[in-house]
Design a protein around this motif. Structure first.
Motif, short mmCIF file in Angstrom:
data_model
loop_
_atom_site.label_atom_id
_atom_site.label_comp_id
_atom_site.label_asym_id
_atom_site.label_seq_id
_atom_site.Cartn_x
_atom_site.Cartn_y
_atom_site.Cartn_z
N ASP A 93 0.83 -1.20 0.00
CA ASP A 93 0.00 0.00 0.00
C ASP A 93 0.87 1.26 0.00
OD1 ASP A 93 -2.23 -1.58 0.00
OD2 ASP A 93 -2.61 -1.39 2.16
N LYS A 94 1.91 1.23 0.82
CA LYS A 94 2.81 2.39 0.87
C LYS A 94 3.53 2.57 -0.46
CE LYS A 94 3.64 2.19 5.87
NZ LYS A 94 4.65 1.96 6.92
N LEU A 95 3.92 1.44 -1.06
CA LEU A 95 4.61 1.50 -2.35
C LEU A 95 3.68 2.04 -3.43
CD1 LEU A 95 7.11 0.86 -4.05
CD2 LEU A 95 6.24 -1.46 -4.36
N ASP A 96 2.42 1.58 -3.41
CA ASP A 96 1.44 2.07 -4.39
C ASP A 96 1.24 3.57 -4.24
OD1 ASP A 96 1.16 -0.48 -5.31
OD2 ASP A 96 -0.69 -0.91 -4.20
N THR A 97 1.16 4.02 -2.97
CA THR A 97 0.97 5.45 -2.72
C THR A 97 2.18 6.25 -3.17
OG1 THR A 97 -0.47 4.97 -0.84
CG2 THR A 97 0.51 7.17 -0.94
N ALA A 98 3.37 5.71 -2.87
CA ALA A 98 4.61 6.42 -3.19
C ALA A 98 4.85 6.51 -4.69
CB ALA A 98 5.79 5.74 -2.51
N THR A 99 4.34 5.55 -5.44
CA THR A 99 4.58 5.52 -6.89
C THR A 99 3.39 6.04 -7.69
OG1 THR A 99 3.83 3.19 -6.94
CG2 THR A 99 6.20 3.59 -6.72
N ASP A 100 2.36 6.52 -7.01
CA ASP A 100 1.20 7.08 -7.69
C ASP A 100 1.59 8.42 -8.32
OD1 ASP A 100 -1.29 7.72 -8.59
OD2 ASP A 100 -2.04 8.41 -6.65
N PRO A 101 1.45 8.57 -9.65
CA PRO A 101 1.86 9.83 -10.31
C PRO A 101 1.22 11.06 -9.69
CG PRO A 101 1.38 8.13 -11.93
CD PRO A 101 0.94 7.58 -10.61
N LYS A 102 -0.06 10.98 -9.37
CA LYS A 102 -0.73 12.12 -8.76
C LYS A 102 -0.12 12.47 -7.41
CE LYS A 102 -5.20 11.41 -11.03
NZ LYS A 102 -6.65 11.17 -10.82
N ALA A 103 0.18 11.40 -6.61
CA ALA A 103 0.79 11.63 -5.30
C ALA A 103 2.18 12.24 -5.45
CB ALA A 103 0.88 10.31 -4.52
N ILE A 104 2.93 11.77 -6.45
CA ILE A 104 4.27 12.31 -6.68
C ILE A 104 4.19 13.78 -7.08
CG2 ILE A 104 6.31 12.16 -8.16
CD1 ILE A 104 5.85 9.15 -8.29
N GLN A 105 3.28 14.10 -7.99
CA GLN A 105 3.11 15.48 -8.42
C GLN A 105 2.69 16.38 -7.26
OE1 GLN A 105 0.37 15.42 -11.69
NE2 GLN A 105 1.77 14.32 -13.06
N ALA A 106 1.77 15.86 -6.43
CA ALA A 106 1.32 16.64 -5.27
C ALA A 106 2.48 16.88 -4.31
CB ALA A 106 0.17 15.91 -4.57
N ALA A 107 3.31 15.85 -4.10
CA ALA A 107 4.45 15.99 -3.19
C ALA A 107 5.46 17.00 -3.73
CB ALA A 107 5.12 14.62 -2.98
N ILE A 108 5.70 16.97 -5.05
CA ILE A 108 6.63 17.92 -5.66
C ILE A 108 6.09 19.35 -5.52
CG2 ILE A 108 7.64 18.66 -7.84
CD1 ILE A 108 7.78 15.72 -8.65
N ALA A 109 4.79 19.50 -5.78
CA ALA A 109 4.18 20.83 -5.68
C ALA A 109 4.26 21.36 -4.25
CB ALA A 109 2.72 20.77 -6.15
N ALA A 110 3.97 20.48 -3.28
CA ALA A 110 4.01 20.91 -1.88
C ALA A 110 5.42 21.28 -1.47
CB ALA A 110 3.47 19.79 -0.98
N ARG A 111 6.40 20.52 -1.93
CA ARG A 111 7.79 20.80 -1.59
C ARG A 111 8.25 22.11 -2.23
NH1 ARG A 111 11.49 19.04 2.33
NH2 ARG A 111 13.61 19.32 1.54
N THR A 112 7.84 22.31 -3.48
CA THR A 112 8.21 23.55 -4.18
C THR A 112 7.63 24.76 -3.47
OG1 THR A 112 8.27 22.34 -6.28
CG2 THR A 112 8.08 24.75 -6.39
#
Length: 391
Positions: free
Chosen positions: A237-256
């Motif tokens: 489940d954690k791997l699926d969440t970590a590799t979800d494109p939307k989740a990755i984009q959201a994480a990048i946006a939040a970090r930026t």
């Protein structure tokens, strides 16, 4: 000796350690007695083949297995009394280990004998009765009724005995009698008392205990398997969440966005990508002038509140980025109107008023922000003042 199809003789050794094993002797107890060998006895043919039953007192004496038997069928009772049936031959299954050698049977008065294989795990199926000179083990392995007297035959059956092979105990039991013994077993923490044949009581209790132990081990393994499956699912489940494109984009946006806010309150701070969000916020606040000791043993909510306040109080920046991809906050510039001029108060004290968009203006704004952060960290910020300030 066993004769093979090619005419050769194969000699199989029955070692005392195999013949006199308790589990092997136990398989002879209550075994059916048959007339000659009509094949292995099973539930489908026992009614046709069985003429009697071996007793429970099977043991060994010298080189022989000894015990008692009851003959129940009329024609076989007559055959035994007339000596038409006397010799014995057990029917059994075993594993034959192909291993030749010479066995010293001096202890049993048998001398040294050569052999080609060894019988292992002997399990009896029946005991057959045959005529004289019929049994493979010779005339010594036979029925005897010596000393039983006239009382040996009654009620349609007869007891037969021979020392050393077949013996009848002094206290002859009625036909079909089986001595029972009560034993206690524990199942799921509860104790139960059951009756089993006395001859089987010891092995039954031991085998039941072994089964219980194996069942507990199986339960333990099932528990570990269930835990492992849950852990695997959690990781997946954690791997699926970590590799979800939307989740990755959201994480990048939040970090930026966080880096942009950090640059607003600490423009000169070098961004350490190894820091998590909390660490980056603390580093920015310390760079902006807050004592690092303020953050010791503080909750994430406390740090988030201080950071958000510092960001809201910092000057606005544009969205340009530097070569690393991080936003660079620049001071605001005047959009229209004449540049302000220097003014004096009534006491002619100069007022340090700088032009918006210049280095002097940026430094003044930073100093004002640092002063406010220090006052906030020391608990001296006046709650009555507005929450947003313009440098």
């Amino acid at each position: 000796p066993y004769h093979r199809a090619d005419g050769s003789v194969y000699r199989e050794l029955r070692l005392p350690s195999e013949v006199f094993r308790e589990d092997s002797l136990g398989s002879m107890r209550y075994a059916p007695v048959t007339d000659l060998h009509g094949g292995m006895v099973d539930p489908s043919n026992v009614g046709d083949l069985q003429v009697g039953i071996v007793g429970q007192d099977v043991d060994h004496d010298g080189a022989f297995v000894v015990g008692s038997a009851i003959i129940q069928r009329k024609d076989m009772i007559d055959a035994v009394k007339s000596k038409a049936r006397s010799e014995l031959s057990p029917g059994y299954r075993c594993w034959v280990q192909d291993e030749g050698g010479r066995w010293d049977g001096s202890e049993f008065g048998l001398g040294k004998q050569d052999y080609d294989g060894v019988q292992r795990d002997i399990t009896y199926n029946h005991l057959a009765i045959g005529p004289k000179d019929w049994g493979r083990s010779g005339p010594d392995v036979a029925l005897r009724m010596d000393g039983l007297g006239e009382g040996a035959a009654y009620a349609g059956h007869t007891e037969i005995a021979r020392s050393p092979m077949i013996q009848v105990p002094a206290d002859i039991k009625p036909r079909g009698h089986i001595d029972m013994k009560k034993i206690t077993i524990v199942l799921d923490g509860a104790s139960f008392e059951i009756e089993v044949p006395e001859a089987l009581a010891g092995s039954f209790a031991e085998r039941f205990a072994n089964l219980q132990s194996k069942a507990e081990k199986v339960d333990g393994l099932e528990g570990k398997l269930a835990a492992a499956e849950k852990a695997t699912k959690d990781v997946q489940d954690k791997l699926d969440t970590a590799t979800d494109p939307k989740a990755i984009q959201a994480a990048i946006a939040a970090r930026t966005e966080l880096v942009a806010d950090v640059k607003r309150i600490a423009p000169k701070l070098e961004i350490d990508e190894k820091l998590d969000d909390k660490g980056l916020k603390v580093a920015a606040l310390v760079e902006a002038g807050t004592d690092a000791a303020v953050f010791e043993d503080r909750t994430d909510g406390y740090i988030d509140g201080m950071f958000e306040h510092a960001v809201s109080a910092a000057p606005e920046g544009d969205d340009d980025g530097d070569v690393t991809g991080h936003p660079v906050v620049k001071p605001r510039r005047a959009v229209a109107g004449p540049a302000p001029t220097t003014r004096t108060d009534g006491d002619d004290t100069p007022v340090d008023e700088t032009v918006e968009g210049t280095t002097a203006h940026t430094d003044a704004a930073r100093e004002a922000m640092l002063k406010r952060n220090r006052e906030m960290s020391q608990g001296k910020l006046d709650a009555a003042r507005p929450g947003v300030y313009d440098a």
